[in-house]
Motif scaffolding. Structure first.
Motif, mmCIF file in Angstrom:
data_model
loop_
_atom_site.group_PDB
_atom_site.id
_atom_site.type_symbol
_atom_site.label_atom_id
_atom_site.label_comp_id
_atom_site.label_asym_id
_atom_site.label_seq_id
_atom_site.Cartn_x
_atom_site.Cartn_y
_atom_site.Cartn_z
ATOM 1 N N TYR A 187 0.939 -1.239 -0.306
ATOM 2 C CA TYR A 187 0.165 0.255 -0.038
ATOM 3 C C TYR A 187 0.818 1.207 -0.003
ATOM 4 C CZ TYR A 187 -2.263 4.219 2.032
ATOM 5 O OH TYR A 187 -2.889 5.300 2.087
ATOM 6 N N CYS A 190 2.422 1.880 -3.273
ATOM 7 C CA CYS A 190 1.438 2.568 -4.245
ATOM 8 C C CYS A 190 1.262 3.883 -4.025
ATOM 9 C CB CYS A 190 0.116 1.656 -4.050
ATOM 10 S SG CYS A 190 -1.178 2.168 -5.118
ATOM 11 N N LEU A 203 1.294 1.229 -9.800
ATOM 12 C CA LEU A 203 0.385 0.093 -10.139
ATOM 13 C C LEU A 203 1.252 -1.107 -9.903
ATOM 14 C CD1 LEU A 203 -1.086 1.556 -13.365
ATOM 15 C CD2 LEU A 203 -2.407 1.131 -11.045
ATOM 16 N N ARG A 206 -0.030 -3.503 -6.845
ATOM 17 C CA ARG A 206 -1.299 -3.142 -6.664
ATOM 18 C C ARG A 206 -2.008 -4.375 -6.151
ATOM 19 N NH1 ARG A 206 -0.823 -3.257 -11.919
ATOM 20 N NH2 ARG A 206 -2.297 -4.579 -13.228
ATOM 21 N N THR A 219 -6.049 2.797 -1.768
ATOM 22 C CA THR A 219 -5.419 1.853 -2.687
ATOM 23 C C THR A 219 -6.286 2.069 -4.105
ATOM 24 O OG1 THR A 219 -4.476 0.531 -0.958
ATOM 25 C CG2 THR A 219 -4.363 0.054 -3.317
ATOM 26 N N ILE A 223 -5.016 3.822 -7.523
ATOM 27 C CA ILE A 223 -4.857 3.046 -8.783
ATOM 28 C C ILE A 223 -5.689 3.570 -9.880
ATOM 29 C CG2 ILE A 223 -5.777 0.612 -9.760
ATOM 30 C CD1 ILE A 223 -5.144 -0.637 -7.081
#
Length: 396
Positions: A187, A190, A203, A206, A219, A223
């Motif tokens: 996380y 990301c 990504l 992810r 998240t 994304i």
């Protein structure tokens, strides 16, 4: 020719012997530093200098001493923390990550097959045992750097933490990875990618990041934004749909999904979304207003009016809701034959009047919206004084 060839061979032997001698000297110096526990940074530099020579890149012993020099620096830094002495936190964590980089390189050399194709690693067991104990500090180092807004370096720490689960060095350590923090690290990786505006990095992990249920909604947002940056519209919309399905009351997914559907004329899909949102929160003013708009676009004016009136009972200061109500009545009037339904048409204008006048009072600067509407209303209701005023406003 024979003499020249012999001279060349002797020269090569001399260079090789000199090189080996220098290498042994530097390794000996580094080992002396390690034994004394002093000048460990110099021991490390001696090894990194040796590795600048491509001939040394496959020398496992150089990596071994390099790792030991960094390990001892780490241990001394850790002791300073324990003794509450001054210690650079960023420098401390950089030692941790450097150890893992060295260990991975060294392990790849350690498992190279010999001339007979046999693989017998001699260092892996001890190195893996040491490094698995240091691994949590990769996570803490990343967290520290996130707080410092150094997202590029933080990403590298989290990625190294995650990468440990795939490294051959840690073969047999599955039990250590079954309940660790790799989902949370994913996380944060990301998040760092998102903050760096690097959608590819955001990504990359992810799937693992989405397994962290406590941060799954955020998240999905990172994304979605990453797909948007990459101009992958299908994945962007798909992520918005997934996010909305799980978090229908989110301030992120609902408005963006609605915008995408309305901008592309997919009003039936937009209506489905807003109905789903109202199932989750039937009195939400944003959802009611959105439904009123969608129904207007679908030319379901009576239904739009019903939703608008429900909204206005909750918030009688929402200017745009009054505009929707007045517009609905005007559109109903336009649908009627003015000759056959003259009385009904006039009634629609009469009902539109209070909505548009209220909209004007609440949004006086929106002349381009309420001006033409009131012009039509006053004209069709024969309201001369009011019509003249609007006519002057529009001409000005």
């Amino acid at each position: 020719m024979v003499i020249n060839r012999l001279a060349f061979m002797l020269c090569c032997i001399f260079v090789l012997t000199t090189s080996v001698s220098a290498q042994r000297k530097q390794i000996g110096e580094a080992r002396t530093y390690l034994k004394s526990g002093k000048n460990l940074d110099k021991a490390e530099k001696l090894m990194t200098d040796l590795l600048k020579d491509s001939a040394n890149l496959d020398n496992k012993r150089i990596y071994e001493i390099w790792l030991q020099s960094v390990q001892k620096q780490y241990e001394q830094a850790n002791e300073r923390f324990y003794m509450h002495k001054q210690q650079d936190t960023a420098q401390f964590f950089s030692l941790v990550r450097r150890m893992f980089s060295i260990a991975f390189c060294m392990d790849s050399l350690d498992v190279r097959p010999d001339k007979k194709g046999r693989v017998a690693p001699e260092l892996r067991k001890d190195v893996a045992r040491d490094m698995i104990g240091y691994r949590p500090n990769l996570f803490y180092g990343g967290a520290y750097l996130v707080r410092k807004s150094d997202f590029r370096k933080a990403y590298d720490y989290f990625e190294t933490y995650i990468d440990c689960t795939r490294q051959p060095l840690f073969t047999g350590y599955d039990q250590f990875f079954s309940e660790d923090r790799k989902d949370e690290a994913s996380y944060w990786a990301c998040y760092c990618g998102y903050r760096m505006n690097d959608p590819v990095l955001a990504l990359r992990h992810r799937e693992l990041a989405l397994r962290d249920s406590s941060k799954r909604d955020m998240t999905l947002q990172y994304i979605a934004e990453s797909w948007k940056t990459l101009k992958d519209d299908s994945m962007y919309v798909a992520t918005l749909r997934d996010g909305f399905a799980e978090y229908p009351t989110s301030n992120y997914f609902f408005p963006r999904l609605m915008d995408r559907y309305t901008q592309t004329g997919q009003y039936e899909k937009a209506l489905h979304v807003v109905d789903r949102a109202l199932e989750a929160d039937s009195l939400n003013e944003l959802y009611l207003y959105a439904k009123s708009n969608v129904l207007m676009q679908l030319e379901k004016y009576a239904e739009s009016l019903a939703v608008t009136d429900k909204l206005l009972t909750r918030n009688d200061k929402m200017a745009d809701a009054y505009f929707n109500g007045g517009s609905a009545y005007l559109n109903i009037a336009l649908r009627m034959d003015p000759q056959r339904h003259k009385k009904q048409v006039r009634e629609m204008y009469r009902k539109a009047l209070p909505y548009m006048e209220r909209y004007r009072a609440l949004a006086p600067s929106q002349k381009e919206k309420w001006g033409p509407a009131l012009y039509r209303i006053y004209f069709n209701l024969n309201m001369g004084k009011q019509f003249d005023e609007i006519d002057k406003i529009l001409k000005n």
